[in-house]
Motif scaffolding. Structure first.
Motif, PDB file in Angstrom:
ATOM      1  N   LEU A 105       0.832  -1.198   0.000  1.00  0.00           N
ATOM      2  CA  LEU A 105       0.000   0.000   0.000  1.00  0.00           C
ATOM      3  C   LEU A 105       0.868   1.249   0.000  1.00  0.00           C
ATOM      4  O   LEU A 105       1.921   1.284   0.638  1.00  0.00           O
ATOM      5  CB  LEU A 105      -0.879   0.037   1.251  1.00  0.00           C
ATOM      6  CG  LEU A 105      -2.018  -0.967   1.380  1.00  0.00           C
ATOM      7  CD1 LEU A 105      -2.605  -0.897   2.786  1.00  0.00           C
ATOM      8  CD2 LEU A 105      -3.097  -0.695   0.349  1.00  0.00           C
ATOM      9  N   CYS A 106       0.411   2.271  -0.701  1.00  0.00           N
ATOM     10  CA  CYS A 106       1.009   3.605  -0.609  1.00  0.00           C
ATOM     11  C   CYS A 106       0.008   4.470   0.153  1.00  0.00           C
ATOM     12  O   CYS A 106      -1.121   4.677  -0.312  1.00  0.00           O
ATOM     13  CB  CYS A 106       1.266   4.180  -1.992  1.00  0.00           C
ATOM     14  SG  CYS A 106       1.624   5.953  -1.986  1.00  0.00           S
ATOM     15  N   ALA A 107       0.389   4.963   1.310  1.00  0.00           N
ATOM     16  CA  ALA A 107      -0.538   5.723   2.153  1.00  0.00           C
ATOM     17  C   ALA A 107      -1.087   6.952   1.427  1.00  0.00           C
ATOM     18  O   ALA A 107      -2.268   7.293   1.556  1.00  0.00           O
ATOM     19  CB  ALA A 107       0.160   6.135   3.446  1.00  0.00           C
ATOM     20  N   MET A 108      -0.221   7.603   0.631  1.00  0.00           N
ATOM     21  CA  MET A 108      -0.675   8.783  -0.096  1.00  0.00           C
ATOM     22  C   MET A 108      -1.663   8.398  -1.194  1.00  0.00           C
ATOM     23  O   MET A 108      -2.685   9.064  -1.395  1.00  0.00           O
ATOM     24  CB  MET A 108       0.530   9.521  -0.696  1.00  0.00           C
ATOM     25  CG  MET A 108       0.161  10.773  -1.486  1.00  0.00           C
ATOM     26  SD  MET A 108      -0.759  11.992  -0.507  1.00  0.00           S
ATOM     27  CE  MET A 108       0.513  12.509   0.641  1.00  0.00           C
ATOM     28  N   ALA A 109      -1.374   7.321  -1.914  1.00  0.00           N
ATOM     29  CA  ALA A 109      -2.289   6.874  -2.967  1.00  0.00           C
ATOM     30  C   ALA A 109      -3.634   6.467  -2.371  1.00  0.00           C
ATOM     31  O   ALA A 109      -4.694   6.727  -2.963  1.00  0.00           O
ATOM     32  CB  ALA A 109      -1.679   5.702  -3.730  1.00  0.00           C
ATOM     33  N   ALA A 160       1.272  -3.500  10.509  1.00  0.00           N
ATOM     34  CA  ALA A 160       0.967  -4.514   9.498  1.00  0.00           C
ATOM     35  C   ALA A 160       1.817  -4.286   8.248  1.00  0.00           C
ATOM     36  O   ALA A 160       2.233  -3.162   7.960  1.00  0.00           O
ATOM     37  CB  ALA A 160      -0.511  -4.469   9.133  1.00  0.00           C
ATOM     38  N   THR A 161       2.052  -5.355   7.510  1.00  0.00           N
ATOM     39  CA  THR A 161       2.890  -5.240   6.306  1.00  0.00           C
ATOM     40  C   THR A 161       2.215  -4.416   5.218  1.00  0.00           C
ATOM     41  O   THR A 161       2.880  -3.754   4.432  1.00  0.00           O
ATOM     42  CB  THR A 161       3.231  -6.628   5.737  1.00  0.00           C
ATOM     43  OG1 THR A 161       2.003  -7.316   5.434  1.00  0.00           O
ATOM     44  CG2 THR A 161       4.050  -7.439   6.728  1.00  0.00           C
ATOM     45  N   GLY A 162       0.882  -4.500   5.135  1.00  0.00           N
ATOM     46  CA  GLY A 162       0.175  -3.741   4.104  1.00  0.00           C
ATOM     47  C   GLY A 162       0.438  -4.220   2.708  1.00  0.00           C
ATOM     48  O   GLY A 162       0.372  -3.450   1.749  1.00  0.00           O
TER      49      GLY A 162
END
Length: 745
Positions: free
Chosen positions: A115-119, A177-179
């Motif tokens: 995951l990209c938090a910004m995306a 978490a790895t995400g």
């Protein structure tokens, strides 16, 4: 200490205090230990049941205690998960018991697997219409739950049914978490995942306000501290094909000394795929439309550059169609030295892409993080596009190039076929040797000698060193070392499944007179060899499948070389079953993992599939007591395969037929051996592998040339018992299924 660690791991996992490693497992570990001591190489054929995982991990753990770091790569996500969740903790604990030190292990996947938090935040704001409002995570999650069909992300329709749960999960994920993609419990498409992830070239890096919760960054930080890093072939392939220091030579990850490749037979194809390039009008049109989502769509210059791109796409389409004008349906047009499929449009396309990149520079430094991210994504796509245009236009030794007609994906609005130009590396051994098996020494910028040299204005040139390379698989083709740039010979290790194979049977049917008459009506003894009729064989194989499944009372895996044949086999098996057992097929519309799970849990069920089910399917016990393959799964001639043949002809100074056997024949034999391996998955398994290809027999109207037949014969060498008589084969299955030997009953 490596054998002692292996022994402790075996005892821990079996629960038997005096258990010892299997013979093949111990020998493999000893060979790996010697290779590590001598900075050497091992190419190992270790069949299922040898215990490859601990044979690899025990040496890796002990090597860590004296400062050597290891990369362990696997082909499948399931094997990757098994190593991280089950085997590596056991091996690390065993190492600690023997040496007093517990090595650290980390999992590292490709950047876009996280995951990209910004995306995630940008996508959530886009679909909820709250862009720029800086809502709290809780408020965003509540708004996402109310999203209905019709929402869009970057101008594209958003699948609210599956996308809303994905965004909710991503927004609420635990900080520790790895995400990663595989940890998501819901249903998702690749397109959906792209809305919440980015590639390495798209990342805005240290400018990101959410850097502290960056999942790819966290995964790489853990890997940098680990003694053993578990990854996948896709990561290795990108580094080998593109020369990008994804793992080896990466300053952030540090130096590695050992690389272990499980399922090594799949690595060359991964490298070819990673190095593949494609240029098509669809690609150019998609880039042109993406410009509107990044630049000001109301600006006249933006619309002008979009229209220029769309016009270039149309001109490219015309040029490529010219190459395919005389091609037969489905035929790939091979390109020779001096032929450029984008001779007229290539420079224009590159110039257009560079002009777009120039326009993106100001946006890449925008105050809006969303605009920065979108600009970097498009900039990365343009870099790839420019490289692809160059790759398809120029002839290079060891690279195949071709033009082919393609059909758009089911999600595309325009379903009209289009022409594309493509290129792919062929001989990947050199790429692997240069970019993976050899590593640059990393310069310590704080080292006193380095500082002194720089102050004196002297260049600081890094040296290089060879890694210890261990490549193992249940099946490896002949001359595999040549394929992957290693000098070691193949070594085959003893398998604990030998007794299971001895209790099983290989069935290659000898044609009865009525079969010969049906398959080869114009043939008669003394007239030489007949011509193989694939369509007639399909009908004959369909009947054989029904007879064998009847004799076995279901419980079968039916494999076909072609999808069209597989569909027919499934239909005829369902008709014959009359509800006595379920028949599942690869064309039922179910995800593969769901399909295999249902078959595995239904002991009498039959599963029908094609080449993709010849590997990775695991069902110990009665469920998979009969495996059939209709004919040798030899790939049709293609530009990449043909280019590999040409390279081997030159390298080995052999004729076309000899090189063809080493490429197409060896690839088919490898897949056949993988298919045969579906039958025996534990020491208690037994059954029949039926190869419904009469060309494997030397007597009859049609057979393979002897050198080719011997290549295929080696793929089924583990079966001691070979049956050619249909009655004997059915009697074997009757006995296996508990019906006794009275076939008249």
């Amino acid at each position: 200490m490596m054998i002692e660690t292996l022994t402790e791991a075996v005892r821990a996992t079996t629960g038997i205090p005096y258990a010892l490693p299997r013979p093949g497992q111990q020998t493999l570990t000893e060979h790996i230990e010697a290779a590590i001591d001598q900075n050497g190489q091992v190419l190992g054929i270790a069949a299922t049941g040898v215990g490859k995982s601990f044979a690899l991990l025990a040496p890796a753990m002990v090597a860590a205690t004296y400062g050597q770091r290891t990369i362990v790569s696997t082909e499948s996500l399931s094997l990757q998960a098994q190593i991280i969740d089950k085997d590596a903790p056991v091996a690390a604990a065993a190492c600690e018991k023997v040496t007093g030190t517990r090595p650290q292990v980390a999992l590292l996947k490709g950047f876009s697997n996280y995951l990209c938090a910004m995306a995630v935040r940008d996508a959530a704001e886009a679909v909820t219409g709250t862009t720029g409002m800086r809502k709290s995570t809780a408020s965003l999650r509540a708004a996402v739950a109310r999203v209905r069909p019709g929402a869009k992300v970057d101008g594209r329709p958003f699948d609210a049914t599956n996308g809303a749960p994905l965004l909710d999960w991503a927004l609420g994920i635990d900080p520790d978490a790895t995400g990663d993609k595989q940890s998501y419990p819901g249903t998702m498409t690749e397109e959906l995942w792209r809305t919440v992830s980015v590639g390495p070239s798209d990342c805005i890096g240290t400018n990101c306000p959410l850097l502290e919760v960056c999942k790819p960054r966290a995964a790489r930080a853990k890997a940098a501290e680990a003694d053993v890093v578990v990854t996948n072939h896709s990561m290795l392939a990108v580094q080998a094909a593109k020369g990008v220091p994804v793992l080896i030579g990466n300053k952030n990850l540090g130096e590695f000394h050992i690389i272990m490749v499980d399922e090594a037979h799949a690595l060359p194809e991964n490298v070819r795929n990673a190095g593949a390039s494609e240029v098509s009008p669809v690609t150019v049109s998609a880039l042109a439309r993406a410009i509107r989502n990044v630049l000001d769509e109301f600006d006249a210059d933006t619309e002008r550059i979009v229209q220029e791109g769309l016009a270039a796409a149309a001109e490219l389409g015309e040029e490529l169609a010219g190459w395919g004008r005389n091609a037969r349906p489905g035929e790939e047009v091979k390109l020779r030295d001096g032929e450029d499929p984008v001779e007229r449009t290539g420079l224009m396309l590159i110039a257009w892409a560079k002009s777009v990149k120039s326009r993106l520079e100001s946006v890449k430094n925008s105050a809006s993080m969303k605009q920065q991210l979108a600009a970097r994504r498009l900039d990365g796509r343009l870099d790839t596009f420019i490289a692809n245009v160059t790759q398809v236009s120029i002839h290079r030794v060891g690279t195949a190039r071709w033009v082919a007609q393609k059909t758009p994906g089911p999600e595309a609005k325009n379903q009209a076929p289009y022409w594309s130009a493509a290129a792919s590396p062929v001989n990947v051994g050199g790429l692997l040797k240069a970019n993976l098996w050899t590593a640059p020494e990393l310069i310590d910028e704080e080292d006193e000698e380095v500082i002194a040299a720089k102050e004196a204005g002297e260049p600081v040139e890094p040296g290089s060193y060879d890694l210890t390379v261990i490549a193992v698989s249940a099946t490896l083709p002949a001359r595999f070392g040549y394929q992957i740039g290693l000098d070691a010979p193949n070594v085959e290790y003893p398998s604990p499944f030998d007794a299971a194979y001895d209790a099983s049977a290989l069935y290659i049917p000898r044609l009865a007179e009525q079969d010969v008459a049906a398959l080869y009506p114009d043939w008669a003894p003394g007239r030489g060899r007949a011509r193989f009729d694939a369509r007639a064989h399909e009908g004959w194989a369909a009947k054989r499948n029904v007879e064998l499944v009847e004799a076995n009372l279901g419980s079968a895996l039916i494999l076909s070389a072609k999808a069209e044949s597989g569909r027919r086999y499934a239909a005829e098996l369902r008709t014959a079953a009359m509800g006595r057992w379920n028949v599942y097929s690869q064309w039922d519309g179910l995800p593969t993992r769901v399909l295999i799970s249902r078959w595995r849990e239904d002991e009498s069920a039959v599963l029908v599939g094609t080449k993709s089910l010849m590997t990775g399917v695991d069902a110990p016990g009665r469920t998979c007591s009969l495996v059939t393959v209709d004919r040798i799964p030899r790939a049709a001639g293609n530009p990449v395969g043909d280019a590999r043949v040409e390279v081997l002809m030159e390298a080995l100074q052999t004729d076309k037929w000899g090189a063809d056997r080493l490429v197409y024949g060896s690839d088919a034999a490898l897949l056949l051996e993988q298919a045969a391996g579906r039958l025996i998955r534990s020491v208690k398994d037994a059954g029949m592998f039926a190869l419904l290809d009469p060309r494997m027999l030397t007597k009859g109207p049609v057979s393979y040339p002897e050198p080719t037949r011997l290549v295929y014969k080696r793929a089924v060498r583990r079966f001691a018992r070979v049956i050619v008589d249909t009655g004997t084969a059915e009697a074997f299955l009757h006995a296996q299924s508990g019906q006794g030997l009275d076939t008249a009953a």
